[in-house]
Motif scaffolding. Sequence first.
Motif, PDB file in Angstrom:
ATOM      1  N   MET A   1       0.858  -1.170   0.000  1.00  0.00           N
ATOM      2  CA  MET A   1       0.000   0.000   0.000  1.00  0.00           C
ATOM      3  C   MET A   1       0.902   1.230   0.000  1.00  0.00           C
ATOM      4  N   GLY A   2       0.669   2.092  -0.951  1.00  0.00           N
ATOM      5  CA  GLY A   2       1.457   3.304  -1.043  1.00  0.00           C
ATOM      6  C   GLY A   2       0.986   4.362  -0.066  1.00  0.00           C
ATOM      7  N   LEU A   3       1.757   5.419   0.027  1.00  0.00           N
ATOM      8  CA  LEU A   3       1.430   6.503   0.960  1.00  0.00           C
ATOM      9  C   LEU A   3       0.106   7.171   0.586  1.00  0.00           C
ATOM     10  N   GLY A   4      -0.132   7.352  -0.710  1.00  0.00           N
ATOM     11  CA  GLY A   4      -1.390   7.965  -1.148  1.00  0.00           C
ATOM     12  C   GLY A   4      -2.589   7.121  -0.781  1.00  0.00           C
ATOM     13  N   SER A   5      -2.470   5.807  -0.954  1.00  0.00           N
ATOM     14  CA  SER A   5      -3.563   4.905  -0.595  1.00  0.00           C
ATOM     15  C   SER A   5      -3.821   4.918   0.905  1.00  0.00           C
ATOM     16  N   LEU A   6      -2.761   4.981   1.684  1.00  0.00           N
ATOM     17  CA  LEU A   6      -2.902   5.020   3.132  1.00  0.00           C
ATOM     18  C   LEU A   6      -3.612   6.298   3.584  1.00  0.00           C
ATOM     19  N   VAL A   7      -3.280   7.413   2.971  1.00  0.00           N
ATOM     20  CA  VAL A   7      -3.923   8.687   3.322  1.00  0.00           C
ATOM     21  C   VAL A   7      -5.411   8.630   2.990  1.00  0.00           C
ATOM     22  N   VAL A   8      -5.761   8.105   1.808  1.00  0.00           N
ATOM     23  CA  VAL A   8      -7.176   7.987   1.429  1.00  0.00           C
ATOM     24  C   VAL A   8      -7.898   7.044   2.377  1.00  0.00           C
ATOM     25  N   PHE A   9      -7.259   5.940   2.740  1.00  0.00           N
ATOM     26  CA  PHE A   9      -7.818   4.969   3.684  1.00  0.00           C
ATOM     27  C   PHE A   9      -8.135   5.644   5.017  1.00  0.00           C
ATOM     28  N   LEU A  10      -7.215   6.451   5.513  1.00  0.00           N
ATOM     29  CA  LEU A  10      -7.419   7.149   6.790  1.00  0.00           C
ATOM     30  C   LEU A  10      -8.502   8.219   6.685  1.00  0.00           C
TER      31      LEU A  10
END
Length: 85
Positions: A1-10
Motif C-alpha cells: 500500500m502506497g502513501l497515497g492509498s494510506l492517506v485515502v484509507f485514513l
Amino acid sequence: MGLGSLVVFLIIGALAGWLAGLLVKGGGFGLLGNIVVGVVGAVISGFLLPSLGFGVGGGFFWSVIHATIGAVILLVILRIIRTGS
C-alpha cells in the motif's frame, strides 16, 4: 500500500467514523477515534454486506458509505453491550 492509498484509507475511516458518530451517538469521537471506528466499520461491512447479498459501487463516495454502514453497526453493538451490563 502506497502513501497515497494510506492517506485515502485514513480519510475514509475518519469520515465514516464521524458520520456514524452523528447517526448513532450524536457526536464524533475525535480524529483518532473516528478513524478507528471507521476502519473497523469498513472491515465489518466488508465481511457482512457481501454475505447478505448487498454490494455497493466503487469510488470514494461509496467507500465512505460502505464504511459508515459498518461503523454504525459497530456503534450499535457497543451501545447494546454497554447498556446491557
